[in-house]
Design a protein around this motif. Structure first.
Motif, PDB file in Angstrom:
ATOM      1  N   GLU A  31     -38.416  47.438 -32.447  1.00  0.00           N
ATOM      2  CA  GLU A  31     -37.600  47.599 -33.515  1.00  0.00           C
ATOM      3  C   GLU A  31     -36.525  48.474 -33.399  1.00  0.00           C
ATOM      4  OE1 GLU A  31     -38.263  48.474 -38.218  1.00  0.00           O
ATOM      5  OE2 GLU A  31     -39.953  48.137 -36.962  1.00  0.00           O
ATOM      6  N   LEU A  32     -36.554  49.840 -32.879  1.00  0.00           N
ATOM      7  CA  LEU A  32     -35.554  50.683 -32.535  1.00  0.00           C
ATOM      8  C   LEU A  32     -34.719  50.231 -31.396  1.00  0.00           C
ATOM      9  CD1 LEU A  32     -36.014  54.623 -31.861  1.00  0.00           C
ATOM     10  CD2 LEU A  32     -34.948  53.109 -30.001  1.00  0.00           C
ATOM     11  N   LEU A  33     -35.025  49.574 -30.455  1.00  0.00           N
ATOM     12  CA  LEU A  33     -34.038  49.130 -29.374  1.00  0.00           C
ATOM     13  C   LEU A  33     -33.090  47.951 -30.021  1.00  0.00           C
ATOM     14  CD1 LEU A  33     -36.391  48.849 -26.517  1.00  0.00           C
ATOM     15  CD2 LEU A  33     -34.883  50.670 -26.741  1.00  0.00           C
ATOM     16  N   SER A  34     -33.684  47.191 -30.742  1.00  0.00           N
ATOM     17  CA  SER A  34     -33.055  46.033 -31.084  1.00  0.00           C
ATOM     18  C   SER A  34     -31.842  46.382 -32.398  1.00  0.00           C
ATOM     19  CB  SER A  34     -33.797  45.044 -32.016  1.00  0.00           C
ATOM     20  OG  SER A  34     -34.217  45.356 -32.942  1.00  0.00           O
ATOM     21  N   ALA A  35     -31.965  47.800 -32.895  1.00  0.00           N
ATOM     22  CA  ALA A  35     -31.021  48.384 -33.891  1.00  0.00           C
ATOM     23  C   ALA A  35     -30.036  49.256 -33.405  1.00  0.00           C
ATOM     24  CB  ALA A  35     -32.204  48.730 -34.976  1.00  0.00           C
ATOM     25  N   SER A  36     -30.390  49.784 -32.260  1.00  0.00           N
ATOM     26  CA  SER A  36     -29.543  50.986 -31.722  1.00  0.00           C
ATOM     27  C   SER A  36     -28.347  50.636 -31.045  1.00  0.00           C
ATOM     28  CB  SER A  36     -30.407  51.727 -30.871  1.00  0.00           C
ATOM     29  OG  SER A  36     -31.380  52.215 -31.654  1.00  0.00           O
ATOM     30  N   ASP A  37     -27.278  51.331 -31.287  1.00  0.00           N
ATOM     31  CA  ASP A  37     -25.811  51.273 -30.553  1.00  0.00           C
ATOM     32  C   ASP A  37     -26.025  52.026 -29.410  1.00  0.00           C
ATOM     33  OD1 ASP A  37     -24.307  49.371 -32.266  1.00  0.00           O
ATOM     34  OD2 ASP A  37     -24.799  50.938 -33.520  1.00  0.00           O
ATOM     35  N   PHE A  38     -26.796  52.994 -29.346  1.00  0.00           N
ATOM     36  CA  PHE A  38     -27.347  54.042 -28.273  1.00  0.00           C
ATOM     37  C   PHE A  38     -28.514  54.346 -28.347  1.00  0.00           C
ATOM     38  CE2 PHE A  38     -22.814  54.887 -29.562  1.00  0.00           C
ATOM     39  CZ  PHE A  38     -21.958  55.227 -28.291  1.00  0.00           C
ATOM     40  N   VAL A  39     -29.222  54.082 -27.101  1.00  0.00           N
ATOM     41  CA  VAL A  39     -30.490  54.648 -26.898  1.00  0.00           C
ATOM     42  C   VAL A  39     -30.653  55.822 -26.177  1.00  0.00           C
ATOM     43  CG1 VAL A  39     -32.824  54.120 -26.258  1.00  0.00           C
ATOM     44  CG2 VAL A  39     -31.498  52.180 -27.611  1.00  0.00           C
ATOM     45  N   ILE A  40     -31.407  57.036 -26.829  1.00  0.00           N
ATOM     46  CA  ILE A  40     -31.480  58.221 -25.939  1.00  0.00           C
ATOM     47  C   ILE A  40     -32.936  58.478 -25.239  1.00  0.00           C
ATOM     48  CG2 ILE A  40     -31.018  60.617 -25.600  1.00  0.00           C
ATOM     49  CD1 ILE A  40     -28.904  60.356 -27.547  1.00  0.00           C
ATOM     50  N   LEU A  41     -33.155  58.364 -24.318  1.00  0.00           N
ATOM     51  CA  LEU A  41     -34.557  58.951 -23.777  1.00  0.00           C
ATOM     52  C   LEU A  41     -34.851  60.455 -23.631  1.00  0.00           C
ATOM     53  CD1 LEU A  41     -34.973  55.879 -21.192  1.00  0.00           C
ATOM     54  CD2 LEU A  41     -35.487  55.921 -23.597  1.00  0.00           C
ATOM     55  N   SER A  42     -35.608  60.874 -24.277  1.00  0.00           N
ATOM     56  CA  SER A  42     -36.022  62.376 -23.871  1.00  0.00           C
ATOM     57  C   SER A  42     -37.614  62.655 -23.657  1.00  0.00           C
ATOM     58  CB  SER A  42     -35.563  63.358 -25.042  1.00  0.00           C
ATOM     59  OG  SER A  42     -35.965  62.850 -26.178  1.00  0.00           O
ATOM     60  N   LEU A  43     -38.157  61.784 -22.888  1.00  0.00           N
ATOM     61  CA  LEU A  43     -39.799  61.651 -22.578  1.00  0.00           C
ATOM     62  C   LEU A  43     -40.017  62.112 -21.433  1.00  0.00           C
ATOM     63  CD1 LEU A  43     -40.257  58.006 -23.962  1.00  0.00           C
ATOM     64  CD2 LEU A  43     -40.807  60.153 -25.135  1.00  0.00           C
TER      65      LEU A  43
END
Length: 315
Positions: free
Chosen positions: A193-205
């Motif tokens: 759901e997050l990926l389909s809605a985001s213009d930018f995806v930031i990973l901090s894991l």
């Protein structure tokens, strides 16, 4: 007391020299290769990016502490250290200034991608004005994957850009969402759901069995066409082959990478033919984060030397 550092002498922006200045009575030995083969003769290990396996730990004859110079402990076998009676501690990113520094670099990568910075040198060389036409951050949706110290520091900064903030973490606490300005907060199961809605995806894991290749072919397909991916965590979070394929067909408009599958990254790596802004694992390498990490590491080594309780202990 002898301390082995899993890095070369000139690594980490002068941090090793600062260790020696702060604790002149302690012997610090920098050796990335040695840290991968034997721990014999050392009281403390600062592992850096070294793999600390049970096999390696069994070479120790007097090791008392594994003290990370930062937060990441995913390469340390914590169970084995516990069985062998070796303490493990880190320096949390939120308290050292590291999270703030990493978040600042994340914002810089977002701005560079949005303003098509890769095209600017050619535009200047061609003496053009008014191009390229960039993307404003205002009103765009940013998906924060991981909301520890770095994710929270990002949220604080990105609210100032009038962005729509969403995120996923292990547990969806709505009070947490309100406290950090998130319009929506889900669990890791709600990553699609997050990926389909985001213009930018930031990973901090961290990269662990639960997060390794969290961005794989399926996850990339969920992402919006023309979106951007930024990795501030570890290279292993992204499955490289489908990532390059998504860049090739333009499904991903570009990416900002501070971490890579192999480090240092090869300058002729195939990824550089695409719209990539790359930095050499420097997100946390600033004046404030170096000072915070040096202080945290040296305080625990001093505590060990003086028989005091360790701070930020995991084992």
């Amino acid at each position: 007391m002898k301390v082995l550092i899993g890095a070369e002498e000139n690594a980490w922006g002068g941090m090793i020299q600062q260790f020696r200045q702060m604790l002149p009575d302690v012997e610090f030995i920098a050796s990335a290769g040695h840290a991968a083969t034997s721990l014999a003769g050392f009281d403390v290990l600062i592992p850096g990016m070294a793999d600390v396996t049970e096999t390696l730990l069994k070479t120790a004859d007097r090791l008392q502490l594994i003290q990370q110079a930062g937060a990441g402990l995913e390469r340390v076998d914590l169970d084995a250290a516990g069985r062998l009676g070796i303490a493990v501690a880190n320096v949390p990113s939120a308290s050292s200034g590291n999270a703030d520094s990493v978040a600042e670099l994340g914002v810089w990568l977002m701005l560079g991608l949005a303003r098509r910075s890769n095209e600017i040198p050619a535009v200047i060389a061609g003496q053009q004005l008014g191009v390229p036409v960039g993307m404003a951050l205002k009103g765009k949706t940013v998906g924060l994957v991981g909301l520890g110290g770095i994710g929270k520091a990002l949220a604080r900064r990105l609210t100032g850009f009038d962005m729509h903030l969403i995120g996923v973490k292990r547990s969806a606490d709505q009070q947490f969402a309100r406290d950090h300005g998130l319009a929506w907060l889900g669990t890791m199961d709600q990553l699609p759901e997050l990926l389909s809605a985001s213009d930018f995806v930031i990973l901090s894991l961290p990269d662990n069995p639960e997060t390794h290749h969290i961005i794989d072919e399926t996850a990339l397909a969920w992402m919006k066409s023309g979106s951007f991916l930024i990795n501030l965590g570890r290279g292993g979070l992204i499955d490289k082959a489908p990532f390059l394929a998504a860049l090739e067909v333009g499904h991903l408009a570009g990416a900002g990478l501070d971490v890579f599958w192999q480090e240092p990254v090869a300058p002729d790596d195939a990824l550089f033919q695409y719209n990539i802004i790359a930095t050499p694992h420097i997100a946390g390498v600033t004046d404030i984060s170096l000072a915070g990490n040096v202080s945290g590491v040296c305080d625990n080594i001093r505590r060990l030397r003086d028989g005091e309780a360790l701070q930020n202990r995991w084992v």
